[in-house]
Design an enzyme around this catalytic site. Structure first.
Site, PDB file in Angstrom:
ATOM      1  N   LYS A   1     -40.496  73.374  45.843  1.00 38.36           N
ATOM      2  CA  LYS A   1     -40.733  72.964  47.224  1.00 38.36           C
ATOM      3  C   LYS A   1     -40.696  74.141  48.188  1.00 38.36           C
ATOM      4  O   LYS A   1     -41.333  74.108  49.241  1.00 38.36           O
ATOM      5  CB  LYS A   1     -39.753  71.873  47.674  1.00 38.36           C
ATOM      6  CG  LYS A   1     -40.212  70.463  47.292  1.00 38.36           C
ATOM      7  CD  LYS A   1     -40.254  70.267  45.826  1.00 38.36           C
ATOM      8  CE  LYS A   1     -41.356  69.510  45.214  1.00 38.36           C
ATOM      9  NZ  LYS A   1     -41.275  69.456  43.740  1.00 38.36           N
TER      10      LYS A   1
ATOM     11  N   HIS B   1     -42.748  53.809  67.266  1.00 33.64           N
ATOM     12  CA  HIS B   1     -44.115  54.258  67.511  1.00 33.64           C
ATOM     13  C   HIS B   1     -44.062  55.512  68.369  1.00 33.64           C
ATOM     14  O   HIS B   1     -43.272  55.567  69.305  1.00 33.64           O
ATOM     15  CB  HIS B   1     -44.892  53.147  68.245  1.00 33.64           C
ATOM     16  CG  HIS B   1     -46.304  53.535  68.567  1.00 33.64           C
ATOM     17  ND1 HIS B   1     -47.308  53.503  67.636  1.00 33.64           N
ATOM     18  CD2 HIS B   1     -46.848  53.999  69.721  1.00 33.64           C
ATOM     19  CE1 HIS B   1     -48.432  53.922  68.199  1.00 33.64           C
ATOM     20  NE2 HIS B   1     -48.176  54.231  69.462  1.00 33.64           N
TER      21      HIS B   1
END
Lengths: 82, 476
Positions: free
Chosen positions: B55, B455
């Site tokens: 990673k 959101h």
């Protein structure tokens, strides 16, 4: 890519828009002779000139009989109206 | 709840990877007289030659690509350069810091750490060979084996670190080859394909099965999305083909291919500067003395264990990759199994559950999944339905400019209980944990649909999918 062979109905690629992704199925079997590389930088040609500059690929027909099963654009539009 | 107390119990752990060091810390915290033996570096494969270094490379090469493509976002730069020596230096620094953390954790819990190679000498003792010192014998009341796995070689492709590389070699690269052939389209192969492609290497992947990532829980559509993403990046992906041999020269490798499905294909040969063989891993059980103690192994060398991580010998447990196949060989599985092994060793057994094990693949887009697919549900006799939603329907995804991907949720047709989730898309590896919560706790589509998601976030793909699946779609 040129040199790739497909049988009728096989997926040969996909088109992507902002909202959707659609698979493209080859209408008749054959070998790809040429691919329209202009579409890589100007994919909207498929919208603006689908029968002209927006051509996707040139295919060497595997079985010419399969032409019988295809519709011309006019025939397709008539079919939609029905 | 029964009080687990390990007072007076001599517990030995072999292997200091994510399974072993977790077992040692947990046992010591419960009062066991705990010893952890490690032949190599603390942290095992995960920290040294797996999860973490891969990673770290991913981050650097991924960022390299982002910088090169940043004009889309209104940023202009000179031609950026990727300095692998710099990436390796960062890698070494992070690994060293994490190792210190593991050592510190052991010290804090009073775990005795021994550097040396262990082998079973019987059912209640091990021998440890220490470099430059007298070997020692340790008697135990409980033994937890966690020796892990190593890259597997394939015939005709012996690892030499020059032409034929294992994953260990790839993670140590100080200079990049011009081209590579990656043998194996599994998790490691696919991740390497994107990592190296982002760095500018010409990549070809060859996979013997008919799709990449043919893993339980990941459906054919998921593989298709990853293969499509590879095609976009000009990563050549050859499925249903296997490698049969390689001719090596100082110019590179010429590898011969053969179809695995009886359909002759071109090309029959691939040339690449280097070949990376990531076609599987094998358990590190050789020389461990398992036969001496009577610990059963399967034909491939994996220790055979039950749901409590017990081997065929009482008081000897095996966890993680060395007892892996056919269970997922993942670091977080080893850590969870460590908990189960310690609990049983201390008299409070609880079976290990593999029902909600997430998988995370760091490709571009990422892939992650948990639970079962509709096909697997059908095979298990469960009536289930799958709904899907394209990532690009989510506002935040448009903002990020990472449009590719699709979310899929499979639920029991009767009860609505979520059986599985498969994600391909931005941040899939982070999003999947919410799905794990659902699958682990048998939440329903309605419960997910009624959970408000912030959101604008990519996570909204989950709630939008739940709305779609319960017939109350808003945007879809």
């Amino acid at each position: 890519e040129p040199g790739d062979s497909f049988s009728r109905g096989e997926e040969f690629g996909s088109v992507e828009s902002v909202k959707a992704v659609s698979e493209l199925f080859i209408p008749m079997g054959g070998e790809i002779v040429e691919v329209n590389t202009a579409l890589e930088s100007a994919p909207d040609l498929v919208n603006s000139s689908p029968f002209g500059e927006g051509w996707m690929l040139k295919l060497r027909a595997g079985e010419p009989d399969q032409f019988q099963d295809l519709l011309l654009s006019g025939q397709y539009l008539n079919m939609l109206e029905e | 709840m029964a009080q687990e107390t390990g007072k007076g119990l001599r517990l030995v752990v072999i292997g200091a990877g994510p399974g072993g060091y977790a077992a040692a810390a947990l046992a010591a915290a419960k009062g066991c007289d705990t010893t952890l033996v490690e032949a190599g570096a603390l942290g095992g494969t995960c920290l040294n030659t797996g999860c973490i270094p891969s990673k770290i490379l991913r981050k650097s090469t991924g960022l390299f690509r982002e910088v090169r493509e940043s004009d889309t976002f209104g940023i202009s730069t000179r031609e950026p350069e990727l300095d692998m020596a710099g990436v390796q230096a960062r890698k070494k620094g992070i690994i060293a810091a994490q190792q210190k953390g593991v050592a510190g954790l052991m010290e804090k819990n009073g775990v005795k750490l021994i550097q040396g190679r262990a082998a079973l000498e019987g059912r209640d003792r091990i021998r440890v060979d220490q470099p430059g010192r007298e070997g020692l014998t340790l008697e135990f009341d409980r033994l937890i084996l966690a020796t892990g796995s190593v890259p597997a070689q394939i015939p005709g492709f012996p690892f030499d670190g020059e032409h034929i590389l294992s994953s260990d070699h790839v993670l140590d690269l100080e200079t990049l080859p011009e081209s590579v052939l990656i043998v194996g389209g599994g998790v490691i192969g696919c991740e390497f394909a994107f990592i190296l492609n982002d760095a500018g290497v010409k990549v070809t992947v060859v996979e013997a099965l008919d799709r990449v990532l043919d893993i339980p829980g990941f459906d054919g559509q998921g593989s298709k999305l990853i293969q499509r993403a590879m095609k976009k990046r000009k990563i050549k992906c050859l499925t249903s083909q296997k490698v049969t041999g390689a001719v090596l020269s100082d110019r590179g490798c010429r590898v011969s291919l053969e179809p695995t499905n009886g359909q002759a294909k071109s090309p029959a040969e691939i040339e690449a500067e280097k070949v990376i063989v990531v076609a599987g891993r094998q358990p590190a059980t050789k020389g461990l003395g398992l036969e001496t103690a009577g610990v059963d192994m399967d034909g491939r060398g994996y220790a055979v264990v039950n749901e409590f991580m017990e081997t065929s010998v009482k008081n000897i447990y095996a966890i993680g990759d060395m007892a892996g196949f056919p269970k997922p060989m993942l670091a977080h599985v080893a850590t969870a199994e460590a908990r189960r092994a310690v609990s049983h060793a201390l008299g409070s057994p609880g079976p290990m559950s593999y029902r909600a094990i997430p998988s995370a693949v760091f490709t571009s887009p990422e892939a992650a999944w948990v639970g079962i697919t509709a096909k697997e549900a059908e095979q298990a006799g469960i009536s289930a339905q799958t709904h899907t939603l394209l990532f690009r329907t989510i506002g935040k995804v448009q903002v990020l400019g990472e449009l590719d991907g699709e979310a899929a949720i499979t639920a029991d047709t009767q009860s609505g209980i979520i059986l599985g989730v498969r994600l391909v898309g931005a941040h899939a590896t982070e999003l999947i944990s919410q799905a794990c919560l659902a699958v682990e706790n048998k939440l329903t589509l309605d419960q997910l649909a009624n959970t408000i998601h912030a959101h604008p976030t990519v996570s909204e793909v989950m709630v939008e999918l739940a709305w779609k699946a319960t017939g109350q779609a808003l945007h879809a």
